[in-house]
Design a protein around this motif. Structure first.
Motif, PDB file in Angstrom:
ATOM      1  N   ARG A 123      -3.102  -9.691  14.437  1.00 24.55           N
ATOM      2  CA  ARG A 123      -4.307 -10.256  13.860  1.00 24.55           C
ATOM      3  C   ARG A 123      -5.377  -9.189  13.679  1.00 24.55           C
ATOM      4  N   GLY A 124      -5.317  -8.174  14.540  1.00 22.10           N
ATOM      5  CA  GLY A 124      -6.298  -7.106  14.443  1.00 22.10           C
ATOM      6  C   GLY A 124      -6.056  -6.160  13.291  1.00 22.10           C
ATOM      7  N   LEU A 125      -4.857  -6.245  12.675  1.00 22.61           N
ATOM      8  CA  LEU A 125      -4.584  -5.391  11.524  1.00 22.61           C
ATOM      9  C   LEU A 125      -5.257  -5.977  10.294  1.00 22.61           C
ATOM     10  N   SER A 126      -6.519  -6.140  10.389  1.00 26.09           N
ATOM     11  CA  SER A 126      -7.261  -6.721   9.291  1.00 26.09           C
ATOM     12  C   SER A 126      -7.967  -5.628   8.538  1.00 26.09           C
ATOM     13  N   LEU A 127      -9.185  -5.869   8.214  1.00 24.47           N
ATOM     14  CA  LEU A 127      -9.935  -4.955   7.372  1.00 24.47           C
ATOM     15  C   LEU A 127     -10.060  -3.575   7.965  1.00 24.47           C
ATOM     16  N   GLY A 128     -10.333  -3.487   9.279  1.00 32.92           N
ATOM     17  CA  GLY A 128     -10.550  -2.178   9.881  1.00 32.92           C
ATOM     18  C   GLY A 128      -9.371  -1.255   9.684  1.00 32.92           C
ATOM     19  N   THR A 129      -8.158  -1.754   9.990  1.00 29.42           N
ATOM     20  CA  THR A 129      -6.968  -0.935   9.848  1.00 29.42           C
ATOM     21  C   THR A 129      -6.685  -0.624   8.392  1.00 29.42           C
ATOM     22  N   ILE A 130      -6.815  -1.649   7.545  1.00 32.78           N
ATOM     23  CA  ILE A 130      -6.510  -1.434   6.126  1.00 32.78           C
ATOM     24  C   ILE A 130      -7.462  -0.423   5.514  1.00 32.78           C
ATOM     25  N   SER A 131      -8.746  -0.635   5.704  1.00 34.31           N
ATOM     26  CA  SER A 131      -9.707   0.271   5.096  1.00 34.31           C
ATOM     27  C   SER A 131      -9.604   1.658   5.697  1.00 34.31           C
ATOM     28  N   GLY A 132      -9.247   1.731   6.986  1.00 36.50           N
ATOM     29  CA  GLY A 132      -9.081   3.038   7.607  1.00 36.50           C
ATOM     30  C   GLY A 132      -7.959   3.820   6.960  1.00 36.50           C
ATOM     31  N   SER A 145       4.836   4.465  10.001  1.00 36.93           N
ATOM     32  CA  SER A 145       5.116   3.055   9.740  1.00 36.93           C
ATOM     33  C   SER A 145       3.959   2.424   8.971  1.00 36.93           C
ATOM     34  N   VAL A 146       4.312   1.580   8.042  1.00 34.83           N
ATOM     35  CA  VAL A 146       3.303   0.900   7.240  1.00 34.83           C
ATOM     36  C   VAL A 146       2.797  -0.319   8.006  1.00 34.83           C
ATOM     37  N   SER A 147       1.557  -0.710   7.748  1.00 42.56           N
ATOM     38  CA  SER A 147       0.947  -1.829   8.465  1.00 42.56           C
ATOM     39  C   SER A 147       1.565  -3.158   8.030  1.00 42.56           C
ATOM     40  N   LEU A 209       6.830   3.798  -1.410  1.00 41.22           N
ATOM     41  CA  LEU A 209       5.385   3.999  -1.340  1.00 41.22           C
ATOM     42  C   LEU A 209       4.936   4.391   0.068  1.00 41.22           C
ATOM     43  N   ASN A 210       5.723   4.049   1.062  1.00 42.03           N
ATOM     44  CA  ASN A 210       5.398   4.454   2.423  1.00 42.03           C
ATOM     45  C   ASN A 210       5.696   5.933   2.653  1.00 42.03           C
ATOM     46  N   ARG A 211       6.597   6.499   1.830  1.00 39.33           N
ATOM     47  CA  ARG A 211       7.012   7.889   2.030  1.00 39.33           C
ATOM     48  C   ARG A 211       6.322   8.873   1.101  1.00 39.33           C
ATOM     49  N   ILE A 212       5.885   8.415  -0.063  1.00 36.31           N
ATOM     50  CA  ILE A 212       5.295   9.341  -1.022  1.00 36.31           C
ATOM     51  C   ILE A 212       3.783   9.226  -1.015  1.00 36.31           C
ATOM     52  N   GLN A 213       3.139  10.318  -1.351  1.00 37.93           N
ATOM     53  CA  GLN A 213       1.677  10.346  -1.368  1.00 37.93           C
ATOM     54  C   GLN A 213       1.219  11.243  -2.504  1.00 37.93           C
ATOM     55  N   HIS A 214       0.418  10.675  -3.389  1.00 41.31           N
ATOM     56  CA  HIS A 214      -0.123  11.452  -4.504  1.00 41.31           C
ATOM     57  C   HIS A 214      -1.340  10.717  -5.047  1.00 41.31           C
ATOM     58  N   PRO A 215      -2.380  11.443  -5.441  1.00 41.11           N
ATOM     59  CA  PRO A 215      -3.591  10.775  -5.938  1.00 41.11           C
ATOM     60  C   PRO A 215      -3.388   9.999  -7.228  1.00 41.11           C
ATOM     61  N   ASP A 216      -2.279  10.228  -7.943  1.00 41.16           N
ATOM     62  CA  ASP A 216      -2.021   9.496  -9.183  1.00 41.16           C
ATOM     63  C   ASP A 216      -0.922   8.453  -9.025  1.00 41.16           C
ATOM     64  N   ILE A 218      -0.191   4.748  -6.871  1.00 42.75           N
ATOM     65  CA  ILE A 218      -0.901   3.675  -6.163  1.00 42.75           C
ATOM     66  C   ILE A 218      -0.676   3.778  -4.657  1.00 42.75           C
ATOM     67  N   SER A 219      -1.698   3.459  -3.885  1.00 48.32           N
ATOM     68  CA  SER A 219      -1.620   3.551  -2.425  1.00 48.32           C
ATOM     69  C   SER A 219      -1.186   2.220  -1.821  1.00 48.32           C
ATOM     70  N   LEU A 220      -0.212   2.285  -0.929  1.00 44.80           N
ATOM     71  CA  LEU A 220       0.266   1.103  -0.222  1.00 44.80           C
ATOM     72  C   LEU A 220      -0.572   0.906   1.033  1.00 44.80           C
ATOM     73  N   LEU A 221      -1.131  -0.295   1.208  1.00 40.74           N
ATOM     74  CA  LEU A 221      -1.956  -0.600   2.371  1.00 40.74           C
ATOM     75  C   LEU A 221      -1.195  -1.394   3.426  1.00 40.74           C
ATOM     76  N   GLY A 222      -0.191  -2.144   3.019  1.00 43.37           N
ATOM     77  CA  GLY A 222       0.570  -2.924   3.980  1.00 43.37           C
ATOM     78  C   GLY A 222       1.476  -3.918   3.285  1.00 43.37           C
ATOM     79  N   TYR A 223       2.173  -4.702   4.086  1.00 44.95           N
ATOM     80  CA  TYR A 223       3.047  -5.740   3.528  1.00 44.95           C
ATOM     81  C   TYR A 223       3.114  -6.912   4.489  1.00 44.95           C
ATOM     82  N   CYS A 224       3.666  -8.007   3.997  1.00 42.72           N
ATOM     83  CA  CYS A 224       3.790  -9.224   4.805  1.00 42.72           C
ATOM     84  C   CYS A 224       5.056  -9.965   4.395  1.00 42.72           C
TER      85      CYS A 224
END
Length: 454
Positions: A123-132, A145-147, A209-216, A218-224
């Motif tokens: 439940r704590g993986l809310s805004l704070g974790t995502i925005s962080g 690991s992705v959130s 998306l959890n393994r790649i990182q590039h400014p162009d 899209i950024s993955l924030l989490g899944y459900c």
């Protein structure tokens, strides 16, 4: 195990004590109960005045009133001892039983506490974790690991997935705008996994998306994961997709020539990263204008990696033909041959969309369609005709030399033969000089740009 040791250490000594107590009482009783049979003290006669045998006389002596009185006192003492011992045993057993119940409740309480703690963690993986994660996307590695986001949190953020929050629609569901605490915004893609294809796309996209990182990209924030529904949470791109900007209500009015070139450059950089910097290389396989998202400054990012393929892992037998009509390369459509040049072809189609503002496939009649490549190819190589097919929104707003150069790049990218198409790195180098410095290129704009002869 501890309870068994306790029983053995307490119960067994008490049993031994009780046994020794009983034996002591029996030993004290034996001399009083037994008399010599061979020397009776009294002779008893019958009515017939016949003498009684010594054995019978001894027996009579044993059950005489005096002996019965002694036996009564002895039995009373034994009964009292047994009562005392029984009470002691009952007390001990009750104590041990209470201890056992207490230990069970204590374990259950610990287990419940851990469950609550885990629930609170999720439940704590809310805004704070995502925005962080979002704010530090350029500084942290994406290999961790992705959130995992709680479903109830997504329900609240999307107003129970209200239609008013729909940003777009894909093959397996819709994308919703989500507003978390402190007005943090994100995009939530909802996928109804009724079959293996949707489940496979979900797993592949989260993994990549959890393994790649590039400014162009899209950024993955989490899944459900909730029952038969899957959710992927991305950063929100305020200006939506390139498709909506070009072919939606605004018809590209917000996209100037330089912004269009910036979008093309950002997309080329993302593809170069996938093709040249990822190990092993990644083929997107579904590059199209609806999968190019734009932020508030019209910076472009590639999204939707559900159909992406790791280069070298595909062949005609283990890969299903997928893609979007109008963007699929001819060799892949006809022969199933998939390479990085397939992405280059799709990029060429997007470049034509940016130039002309037309859809990749348009209906001519109810039963006949025409692709933008087929329609534009004869005019792209004719300098006298090319300015006439440019999107009216940007017509006469660019240097004609730049227009001809972009058209030449597009023609090379959509060549039917994949070997004639350039590498995406070469495309990138051709576009950099056409984009102003403040938009990520090397072009220095000193005066207003207008139509100029070549």
């Amino acid at each position: 195990m501890n309870l068994l040791l306790l029983l053995r250490s307490v119960f067994v000594p008490i049993c031994l004590f009780c046994l020794s107590l009983l034996l002591s009482f029996n030993n004290a009783r034996l001399p009083d109960l037994i008399t010599p049979i061979s020397s009776p003290t009294t002779t008893i006669t019958t009515n017939a005045n016949q003498p009684i045998s010594p054995i019978f006389a001894a027996t009579v002596q044993v059950v005489s009133p005096g002996m019965m009185k002694n036996n009564h006192h002895m039995n009373k003492r034994i009964l009292i001892a047994l009562i005392v011992v029984s009470c002691a045993l009952c007390a001990i057993l009750s104590t041990l039983f209470c201890l056992w119940i207490f230990r069970l409740k204590k374990k259950s309480h610990k287990s419940d506490s851990k469950s609550v703690q885990r629930a609170d963690t999720v439940r704590g993986l809310s805004l704070g974790t995502i925005s962080g994660k979002f704010n530090s996307i350029r500084r942290i590695s994406k290999k961790g690991s992705v959130s995992i986001i709680e479903y109830q949190l997504l329900e609240a953020a999307t107003d129970n997935f209200s239609e008013s929050n729909i940003l777009g629609e894909g093959g397996f569901g819709c994308v919703y705008k989500a507003c978390f605490d402190n007005n943090f915004l994100a995009a939530v893609k909802r996928m109804d996994v009724g079959g293996q294809d949707a489940e496979r796309e979900f797993e592949k996209e989260v993994d990549l998306l959890n393994r790649i990182q590039h400014p162009d990209i899209i950024s993955l924030l989490g899944y459900c994961i909730h029952d038969e529904t899957r959710f992927i949470i991305y950063e929100l791109m305020q200006n939506g997709s390139l498709e909506r900007q070009l072919h939606g209500p605004s018809h590209g009015s917000a996209l100037t020539w330089h912004i269009r070139m910036k979008i093309a450059l950002d997309t080329a950089r993302a593809l170069e990263y996938l093709h040249e910097n990822c190990n092993p290389p990644v083929i997107h396989r579904d590059l199209k204008s609806s999968n190019i998202l734009l932020d508030s400054n019209f910076k472009a990012k590639i999204s939707d990696f559900g159909l992406a393929v790791i280069s070298g892992s595909q062949n005609k037998n283990n890969i299903k033909l997928s893609g979007t009509l109008g963007y699929v390369a001819p060799e892949y459509l006809l022969d199933g041959k998939l390479t990085d040049k397939s992405d280059v072809y799709a990029f060429g189609v997007i470049l034509l969309e940016l130039l002309m503002g037309r859809k990749p496939v348009e209906k001519m009649t109810p039963t006949q369609c025409q692709s933008i490549v087929t329609w534009a190819m004869p005019q792209l190589t004719d300098r006298s005709k090319l300015p006439n097919i440019v999107d009216p929104v940007i017509k006469n707003t660019m240097d004609l030399k730049h227009l001809f150069q972009v058209a030449a790049v597009a023609v090379l990218c959509v060549q039917p033969e994949p070997s004639y198409r350039p590498l995406i790195t070469d495309v990138l180098h051709s576009l950099v000089p056409l984009v102003p410095v403040d938009l990520g290129g090397t072009l220095r704009v000193t005066e207003s740009v207008g139509p100029q002869s070549a």
